[in-house]
Design an enzyme around this catalytic site. Structure first.
Site, PDB file in Angstrom:
ATOM      1  N   GLY A  16      37.069  -3.354   3.633  1.00 52.84           N
ATOM      2  CA  GLY A  16      36.574  -2.310   4.515  1.00 52.84           C
ATOM      3  C   GLY A  16      35.062  -2.215   4.409  1.00 52.84           C
ATOM      4  O   GLY A  16      34.531  -1.770   3.393  1.00 52.84           O
ATOM      5  N   GLY A  18      32.920  -0.482   6.355  1.00 51.27           N
ATOM      6  CA  GLY A  18      32.407   0.596   7.188  1.00 51.27           C
ATOM      7  C   GLY A  18      31.375   1.428   6.459  1.00 51.27           C
ATOM      8  O   GLY A  18      30.616   0.925   5.622  1.00 51.27           O
ATOM      9  N   GLY A  21      32.465   1.356   2.478  1.00 49.91           N
ATOM     10  CA  GLY A  21      32.455   0.021   1.893  1.00 49.91           C
ATOM     11  C   GLY A  21      31.157  -0.718   2.122  1.00 49.91           C
ATOM     12  O   GLY A  21      30.697  -1.474   1.243  1.00 49.91           O
ATOM     13  N   ASN A 106      39.347   9.222   1.058  1.00 49.32           N
ATOM     14  CA  ASN A 106      39.474  10.671   1.076  1.00 49.32           C
ATOM     15  C   ASN A 106      40.861  11.100   0.617  1.00 49.32           C
ATOM     16  O   ASN A 106      41.776  10.282   0.482  1.00 49.32           O
ATOM     17  CB  ASN A 106      39.218  11.192   2.488  1.00 49.32           C
ATOM     18  CG  ASN A 106      37.746  11.182   2.850  1.00 49.32           C
ATOM     19  OD1 ASN A 106      36.889  11.476   2.011  1.00 49.32           O
ATOM     20  ND2 ASN A 106      37.429  10.870   4.095  1.00 49.32           N
ATOM     21  N   LYS A 185      35.897  18.071  -3.461  1.00 45.72           N
ATOM     22  CA  LYS A 185      35.549  17.145  -2.375  1.00 45.72           C
ATOM     23  C   LYS A 185      36.499  17.330  -1.193  1.00 45.72           C
ATOM     24  O   LYS A 185      36.086  17.264  -0.027  1.00 45.72           O
ATOM     25  CB  LYS A 185      35.602  15.699  -2.890  1.00 45.72           C
ATOM     26  CG  LYS A 185      35.327  14.646  -1.800  1.00 45.72           C
ATOM     27  CD  LYS A 185      33.950  14.815  -1.180  1.00 45.72           C
ATOM     28  CE  LYS A 185      33.758  13.991   0.084  1.00 45.72           C
ATOM     29  NZ  LYS A 185      33.943  12.562  -0.100  1.00 45.72           N
ATOM     30  N   ASN A 189      35.518  18.205   2.748  1.00 40.23           N
ATOM     31  CA  ASN A 189      36.055  17.495   3.911  1.00 40.23           C
ATOM     32  C   ASN A 189      36.841  18.421   4.833  1.00 40.23           C
ATOM     33  O   ASN A 189      36.804  18.270   6.060  1.00 40.23           O
ATOM     34  CB  ASN A 189      36.952  16.344   3.454  1.00 40.23           C
ATOM     35  CG  ASN A 189      36.162  15.138   2.999  1.00 40.23           C
ATOM     36  OD1 ASN A 189      35.075  14.879   3.487  1.00 40.23           O
ATOM     37  ND2 ASN A 189      36.697  14.402   2.050  1.00 40.23           N
ATOM     38  N   SER A 255      32.781  11.392   8.782  1.00 40.82           N
ATOM     39  CA  SER A 255      33.615  10.257   9.173  1.00 40.82           C
ATOM     40  C   SER A 255      34.516  10.617  10.347  1.00 40.82           C
ATOM     41  O   SER A 255      34.706   9.809  11.267  1.00 40.82           O
ATOM     42  CB  SER A 255      34.459   9.791   7.977  1.00 40.82           C
ATOM     43  OG  SER A 255      35.301  10.830   7.518  1.00 40.82           O
ATOM     44  N   GLU A 267      41.598  10.751   9.959  1.00 41.12           N
ATOM     45  CA  GLU A 267      42.220  10.958   8.650  1.00 41.12           C
ATOM     46  C   GLU A 267      42.696  12.405   8.474  1.00 41.12           C
ATOM     47  O   GLU A 267      42.609  12.971   7.388  1.00 41.12           O
ATOM     48  CB  GLU A 267      41.234  10.608   7.545  1.00 41.12           C
ATOM     49  CG  GLU A 267      40.997   9.133   7.363  1.00 41.12           C
ATOM     50  CD  GLU A 267      40.189   8.840   6.119  1.00 41.12           C
ATOM     51  OE1 GLU A 267      40.718   8.181   5.215  1.00 41.12           O
ATOM     52  OE2 GLU A 267      39.033   9.276   6.060  1.00 41.12           O
TER      53      GLU A 267
END
Length: 307
Positions: A16, A18, A21, A106, A185, A189, A255, A267
């Site tokens: 990954g 993106g 990554g 995540n 975290k 999110n 994201s 997600e």
């Protein structure tokens, strides 16, 4: 006393490339201490990493088929959570008895997501704090936020992961309070991602009084769930999370914001879905989280159909 002996280079596969990554790979390539390659869909020869005050284009080795892969020392899983099953063939080829798999995703349940594909390899759940933006398939931008870029548990595998990034631009911290950090975290999110995705606005939208109040309600539900799950969250945790979010540059995206604009699946289940599911386990109502989850699922399902 003589200095400690230098550690031999590790072989690292990054799955990954993106916003997460790409940053991790770019920072490791910048240091040039390890043998790294990326697992990608299309061939790439280089990766450009922009970070405050500098930009570098780095040569990159890339594989486009799991058939060309062999077991490595480290695998960095940097895909979205809902893409984990799709990368199963990569994981099966890359993992051997001595492989360690760092999951930079995540949500919760990092080890459980990859377990079916890694043959018992050790897993290192990682919490990513840095803001990454994918400008092109071979171009990413790093914006550090907060006092650390990545956090891992303070155990042998966590410390080994942190050591990989010694000498790189990424600040990797170990913590004995990993469960609490994981939930904090998740709270970040849960506030920032849905609001930016649903309004199609960057983090400046969190400064609206009505959005700020809605975030506090969402976070209040999630804090109660996190405490039931064993996280040591403060009485004013929701207010602390919002105060932290307001220190981020208003022009930063999330994201879920970028995925919404690009028409990609979201997600939502990894973030809000995890909160709702944990609330159900403990008998704690989460109506605002459930409402946002329903709306985001509708957007995500439409993206899957269009794709």
């Amino acid at each position: 006393m003589s200095p400690p002996a230098a550690q031999p280079p590790s072989t690292i596969a990054v799955i990954g490339l993106g916003s997460i990554g790409g940053i991790a790979a770019g920072c490791l390539l910048t240091a040039g201490l390890h043998d790294l390659f990326a697992c990608v869909r299309r061939p790439l020869q280089s990766l450009t990493l922009d970070r405050p005050g500098s930009s570098a284009t780095l040569p990159l080795r890339a594989l486009t088929s799991p058939d060309a892969a062999q077991p490595v020392d480290w695998v960095l899983v940097c895909t979205k959570t809902h893409e984990t099953e799709a990368i199963g063939p990569w994981l099966q080829r890359l993992c051997g008895p001595a492989t360690r798999v760092a999951v930079l995703q995540n949500g919760l349940g990092h080890a459980e997501r990859v377990a079916p594909f890694i043959g018992g390899a050790a897993v290192v759940p990682a919490i990513v704090y840095y803001n990454g933006e994918r400008l092109a398939p071979d171009h990413v931008r790093l914006t550090p936020v907060g006092e650390r870029d990545v956090a891992v548990s303070d155990d042998a595998t966590g410390r080994a992961f942190a050591a990989l990034f010694d000498g790189t631009p990424l600040r990797v911290a170990t913590s004995a309070e990993f469960t609490t950090l994981l939930w904090r975290k998740l709270l970040i999110n849960a506030a920032a991602n849905p609001m930016t995705a649903l309004t199609r606005q960057r983090q400046a939208v969190l400064r609206r009084p009505d959005i700020h109040a809605l975030c506090l309600t969402v976070l209040g539900e999630a804090v109660a769930v996190g405490r039931a799950e064993g996280a040591a969250l403060a009485e004013d945790e929701a207010e602390r999370i919002m105060a932290a979010l307001l220190t981020y540059a208003p022009g930063l995206g999330t994201s879920m914001y970028f995925d919404t604009l690009a028409g990609r699946p979201l997600e939502a289940d990894a973030i809000l879905g995890a909160i709702v599911a944990a609330g159900e386990r403990h008998g704690i109502p989460t109506p605002c989280n459930q409402t946002l989850l329903t709306l985001l699922r509708a957007i995500s399902d439409a993206a899957k159909t269009a794709g």
